[in-house]
Scaffold this active site. Sequence first.
Site, mmCIF file in Angstrom:
data_model
loop_
_atom_site.group_PDB
_atom_site.id
_atom_site.type_symbol
_atom_site.label_atom_id
_atom_site.label_comp_id
_atom_site.label_asym_id
_atom_site.label_seq_id
_atom_site.Cartn_x
_atom_site.Cartn_y
_atom_site.Cartn_z
ATOM 1 N N ARG A 158 64.054 -24.330 23.568
ATOM 2 C CA ARG A 158 62.599 -24.495 23.645
ATOM 3 C C ARG A 158 61.876 -23.670 22.596
ATOM 4 O O ARG A 158 60.723 -23.961 22.253
ATOM 5 C CB ARG A 158 62.098 -24.183 25.070
ATOM 6 C CG ARG A 158 62.465 -25.277 26.072
ATOM 7 C CD ARG A 158 62.134 -24.890 27.496
ATOM 8 N NE ARG A 158 62.877 -23.737 27.949
ATOM 9 C CZ ARG A 158 64.127 -23.778 28.430
ATOM 10 N NH1 ARG A 158 64.739 -24.935 28.552
ATOM 11 N NH2 ARG A 158 64.742 -22.678 28.803
ATOM 12 N N GLU B 86 69.877 -14.251 31.906
ATOM 13 C CA GLU B 86 69.592 -14.167 33.344
ATOM 14 C C GLU B 86 70.596 -14.994 34.150
ATOM 15 O O GLU B 86 70.952 -14.646 35.252
ATOM 16 C CB GLU B 86 68.159 -14.668 33.584
ATOM 17 C CG GLU B 86 67.578 -14.257 34.917
ATOM 18 C CD GLU B 86 66.195 -14.861 35.149
ATOM 19 O OE1 GLU B 86 65.643 -15.480 34.231
ATOM 20 O OE2 GLU B 86 65.701 -14.713 36.269
HETATM 21 P P1 AMP Z 1 67.005 -13.730 28.623
HETATM 22 O O1 AMP Z 1 68.100 -13.652 27.616
HETATM 23 O O2 AMP Z 1 67.415 -13.262 29.967
HETATM 24 O O3 AMP Z 1 65.743 -13.043 28.127
HETATM 25 O O4 AMP Z 1 66.665 -15.276 28.830
HETATM 26 C C1 AMP Z 1 65.823 -15.926 27.938
HETATM 27 C C2 AMP Z 1 66.277 -17.316 27.644
HETATM 28 O O5 AMP Z 1 66.674 -18.012 28.811
HETATM 29 C C3 AMP Z 1 65.162 -18.125 27.030
HETATM 30 O O6 AMP Z 1 65.707 -18.976 26.034
HETATM 31 C C4 AMP Z 1 64.585 -18.895 28.185
HETATM 32 O O7 AMP Z 1 64.227 -20.191 27.789
HETATM 33 C C5 AMP Z 1 65.694 -18.935 29.225
HETATM 34 N N1 AMP Z 1 65.269 -18.473 30.549
HETATM 35 C C6 AMP Z 1 65.737 -17.391 31.205
HETATM 36 N N2 AMP Z 1 65.184 -17.252 32.409
HETATM 37 C C7 AMP Z 1 64.314 -18.260 32.537
HETATM 38 C C8 AMP Z 1 63.396 -18.667 33.564
HETATM 39 N N3 AMP Z 1 63.285 -17.977 34.715
HETATM 40 N N4 AMP Z 1 62.635 -19.757 33.337
HETATM 41 C C9 AMP Z 1 62.741 -20.449 32.187
HETATM 42 N N5 AMP Z 1 63.586 -20.127 31.180
HETATM 43 C C10 AMP Z 1 64.360 -19.051 31.349
#
Ligand code: AMP
Length: 179
Positions: free
Chosen positions: A67, A104
Site C-alpha cells: 500500500r 505485527e
Molecule cells: P510493522 O512492521 O509492524 O510496522 O507493520 C507495518 C506494515 O504492516 C505496513 O506495511 C502495514 O501496511 C501493515 N500493517 C501492520 N499492522 C497493520 C494493521 N493493524 N492494519 C493495517 N496494516 C497493518
Amino acid sequence: MSTSFKSAMERLKGSIRDVPDFPKKGIVFKDITPILTNGQLFRLAVTIFAERYQRKSVERIVAIDARGFIFGGALAHYLGIGLTLVRKKGKLPYQSHQTEYALEYGQGTLEMHIDGVEKNQRVVIIDDLLATGGTAEAAAKLVEQSGAEIVELAFLVELGFLNGRERLAKYPVFSAITY
Ligand code: AMP
C-alpha cells in the site's frame, strides 16, 4: 489549523475502516481503501505529503510493498521525482539488497534493487501504516546500505500504542493520522 482543514482531517480519519481479526485473530486491520475510492480524500492524503516534502529537496521516494506504492507513486508524481520500490522477497527482477524483518503479524524479507537509490541521495520512505516499525526499519536499512540519506519516514496512519516510533528513534518520523 483552519476549520475546513480540521474537518477534512476528521473525514480522512473517519473513513479508515477497522476490520477485526484480519489477517489473523486479534489483529484490528486498518483498512484505508475507503480513502482510495473517494477522490477528494485520496487527493487530501497525497496533498498532506506533497506539501510537507515539496520544499525539502527530496530526490527520491522509496515506497514499501504494497500500500506504500499507492501513496508513494502519487507523491513521486506530484514532486516530479523518481520512485523506488521496496518489495517482499522474490518480487523484484534485478539484483537486490535484502533485509530480514518482523512485523505485527509475521516475519519476512524485504528487497530493493542494488541501484534503487544513489549514494547521498535525499530519500523519503513511505508506507500506509506504522505499526511495530519492523517493516519501516528494514526499508531504512536497505536505503542506508546504498549510502542514501533518509530525510524522513512518512506514514498515513500510525498505531501509536505499538511504539513503532521508538523503534525508529534514529530517524525523523511523520504520520498524518494517529491512533
Ligand atoms: P510493522 O512492521 O509492524 O510496522 O507493520 C507495518 C506494515 O504492516 C505496513 O506495511 C502495514 O501496511 C501493515 N500493517 C501492520 N499492522 C497493520 C494493521 N493493524 N492494519 C493495517 N496494516 C497493518
